[in-house]
Design a protein around this motif. Structure first.
Motif, short mmCIF file in Angstrom:
data_model
loop_
_atom_site.label_atom_id
_atom_site.label_comp_id
_atom_site.label_asym_id
_atom_site.label_seq_id
_atom_site.Cartn_x
_atom_site.Cartn_y
_atom_site.Cartn_z
N ALA A 1 17.64 2.18 8.69
CA ALA A 1 17.03 3.02 10.04
C ALA A 1 15.71 3.88 9.56
CB ALA A 1 17.98 4.00 10.24
N GLY A 2 15.40 4.01 8.22
CA GLY A 2 14.21 4.60 7.71
C GLY A 2 13.15 3.68 7.97
N LEU A 3 13.37 2.40 7.35
CA LEU A 3 12.45 1.37 7.79
C LEU A 3 11.99 1.13 9.15
CD1 LEU A 3 13.76 -1.16 4.85
CD2 LEU A 3 11.44 0.14 4.79
N ASP A 4 12.99 1.36 9.79
CA ASP A 4 12.76 0.87 11.30
C ASP A 4 11.88 2.18 11.64
OD1 ASP A 4 14.09 -0.19 14.14
OD2 ASP A 4 13.48 1.75 14.16
N ALA A 5 12.26 3.36 11.55
CA ALA A 5 11.41 4.47 12.02
C ALA A 5 10.19 4.54 11.59
CB ALA A 5 12.00 5.68 11.58
N THR A 6 9.92 3.79 10.25
CA THR A 6 8.38 3.81 9.73
C THR A 6 7.80 2.74 10.59
OG1 THR A 6 9.24 4.13 7.33
CG2 THR A 6 7.33 3.18 7.44
N MET A 7 8.60 1.57 10.83
CA MET A 7 7.81 0.60 11.56
C MET A 7 7.27 1.36 12.81
SD MET A 7 9.59 -2.49 13.34
CE MET A 7 10.78 -1.96 14.36
N ILE A 8 8.11 1.96 13.75
CA ILE A 8 7.65 2.31 15.17
C ILE A 8 6.45 3.61 14.76
CG2 ILE A 8 8.30 4.00 17.20
CD1 ILE A 8 9.72 0.91 16.74
N LEU A 9 6.57 4.56 13.79
CA LEU A 9 5.67 5.25 13.54
C LEU A 9 4.27 4.67 13.27
CD1 LEU A 9 7.52 8.25 11.60
CD2 LEU A 9 6.51 8.36 14.10
N THR A 10 4.09 3.87 12.32
CA THR A 10 3.00 3.13 12.01
C THR A 10 2.55 2.14 13.01
OG1 THR A 10 4.22 1.54 10.67
CG2 THR A 10 3.38 3.46 9.30
N GLY A 11 3.34 1.64 13.86
CA GLY A 11 3.11 1.02 15.11
C GLY A 11 2.36 1.89 16.01
N PHE A 12 2.81 3.08 16.32
CA PHE A 12 2.01 3.87 17.14
C PHE A 12 0.61 4.19 16.58
CE2 PHE A 12 1.00 8.23 18.55
CZ PHE A 12 1.22 8.21 19.77
N VAL A 13 0.57 4.36 15.29
CA VAL A 13 -0.93 4.61 14.81
C VAL A 13 -1.61 3.45 14.85
CG1 VAL A 13 -2.08 4.89 12.45
CG2 VAL A 13 0.20 6.22 12.78
N ALA A 14 -1.22 2.07 14.80
CA ALA A 14 -1.89 1.00 14.90
C ALA A 14 -2.46 1.08 16.33
CB ALA A 14 -1.04 -0.30 14.69
N THR A 15 -1.54 1.54 17.23
CA THR A 15 -2.05 1.32 18.78
C THR A 15 -2.99 2.51 19.02
OG1 THR A 15 0.47 0.67 19.28
CG2 THR A 15 -0.98 1.75 21.10
N THR A 16 -3.04 3.71 18.39
CA THR A 16 -4.01 4.82 18.88
C THR A 16 -5.15 4.89 17.86
OG1 THR A 16 -2.43 6.23 17.57
CG2 THR A 16 -1.88 6.02 19.77
N THR A 17 -5.48 3.82 17.16
CA THR A 17 -6.54 3.94 16.18
C THR A 17 -7.16 2.70 16.29
OG1 THR A 17 -5.19 3.12 14.35
CG2 THR A 17 -5.67 5.40 14.37
N THR A 18 -8.48 2.70 15.53
CA THR A 18 -9.27 1.78 15.65
C THR A 18 -9.79 0.86 14.14
OG1 THR A 18 -11.21 2.84 15.60
CG2 THR A 18 -10.74 2.20 17.53
N GLY A 19 -10.37 -0.19 14.26
CA GLY A 19 -10.89 -0.69 13.02
C GLY A 19 -9.95 -0.99 11.88
N MET A 20 -10.32 -0.56 10.77
CA MET A 20 -9.37 -0.69 9.42
C MET A 20 -7.94 -0.01 9.43
SD MET A 20 -10.56 -2.44 6.92
CE MET A 20 -9.99 -2.04 5.23
N LEU A 21 -8.24 1.05 9.97
CA LEU A 21 -6.96 1.75 10.10
C LEU A 21 -5.75 1.29 11.09
CD1 LEU A 21 -5.43 4.40 9.34
CD2 LEU A 21 -6.51 5.68 11.17
N ARG A 22 -6.37 0.77 12.23
CA ARG A 22 -5.47 0.04 13.13
C ARG A 22 -4.83 -1.09 12.29
NH1 ARG A 22 -6.29 -2.27 18.81
NH2 ARG A 22 -6.01 -0.02 19.00
N TRP A 23 -5.34 -1.96 11.87
CA TRP A 23 -5.03 -3.12 10.94
C TRP A 23 -4.17 -2.92 9.94
CZ3 TRP A 23 -4.06 -6.80 14.22
CH2 TRP A 23 -5.03 -6.97 15.51
N GLY A 24 -4.55 -1.74 8.91
CA GLY A 24 -3.81 -1.44 7.94
C GLY A 24 -2.63 -0.82 8.57
#
Ligand code: RET
Length: 236
Positions: free
Chosen positions: A112-135
């Motif tokens: 469940a923790g890995l899943d939540a990490t996936m969603i939170l970092t997916g949200f970061v990818a969706t709302t940022t640009t450049g290196m941060l997005r792809w990272g």
């Protein structure tokens, strides 16, 4: 600072989200109707809790229908409620699969923790640009793969109760997650936020279809097998 409170969603996407809301509500209604004659102590009480999954999604979709929680960032429309829905409900979908075969809590929480990490970092990818997005996209994808590893390798290895019925339910739910969920990162990459191969409306349709497909049949499948939670109590 994105303006989260001013409704902003285009008309056609709004219609798609309205259909999504109805899909979730219909899923709840069907299960409710199938359970109409059952008392809470017949084993279905334990199962009923799962209905919070489509219920939470119905609220999220109703919000999106009216453009609530939708904000524009870096030129893209982002549905905040969708990520909130995913953050709350996907760890439950993943954790419950382990619960079915009575996997130790620490392993269920790990998935469940890995899943939540996936969603939170997916949200970061969706709302940022450049290196941060792809990272962030890479971190989210790695968390996703690790979560699948826990479900496909650790869950069977650490199962404490493997009656044939439990095993059958476990396999149906796990394989559904393993197959369906792989499409989410593919849709993300094809969407305007990724490589722009699919329009905003097309993305809304694909994700809405996926969300209903990932939540509603899941509750139906558990409903069919709800007998396993009768006398045979899960200890964890
Ligand atoms: C994102 C983008 C970043 C990379 C990955 C993703 C995966 C998302 C998934 C979502 C599943 C949602 C479900 C909803 C149910 O209603 C965030 C799209 C890996 C797997 C099952």
């Amino acid at each position: 600072i994105p303006d989260v409170l001013t409704p902003s969603v285009d008309g056609l996407s709004s219609v798609v989200y309205g259909v999504g809301t109805l899909g979730m509500l219909l899923g709840i209604a069907v299960v409710g109707w199938l359970l109409r004659d059952e008392t809470l102590d017949s084993g279905s009480g334990r199962f009923r809790v799962l209905l919070v999954i489509p219920a939470f999604a119905a609220l999220s979709y109703a919000s999106m229908t009216f453009g609530i929680g939708v904000f524009t960032i870096n030129g893209y429309d982002v549905e905040g409620m969708r990520y909130l829905d995913w953050l709350v409900t996907t760890p439950v979908l993943v954790g419950y699969v382990g619960h079915v075969v009575d996997v130790d809590r620490s392993v269920v929480y790990g998935a469940a923790g890995l899943d939540a990490t996936m969603i939170l970092t997916g949200f970061v990818a969706t709302t940022t640009t450049g290196m941060l997005r792809w990272g962030a996209f890479a971190v989210s994808s790695v968390a996703f793969l690790l979560m699948l590893y826990v479900m496909f390798v650790q869950y069977p290895r650490r199962a404490n109760t493997t009656t044939p019925e439990r095993k059958r339910l476990f396999l149906r739910l796990r394989n559904q997650v393993g197959v369906l969920w792989l499409l989410y990162p593919v849709i993300w990459l094809a969407s305007p936020v990724g490589f722009g191969l699919v329009s905003t409306l097309g993305t809304a349709m694909l994700v809405t279809f996926m969300d209903v497909a990932a939540k509603v049949p899941y509750t139906w499948v558990v409903h069919e097998h709800r007998g396993i939670f009768g006398t045979d109590r899960v200890s964890n």
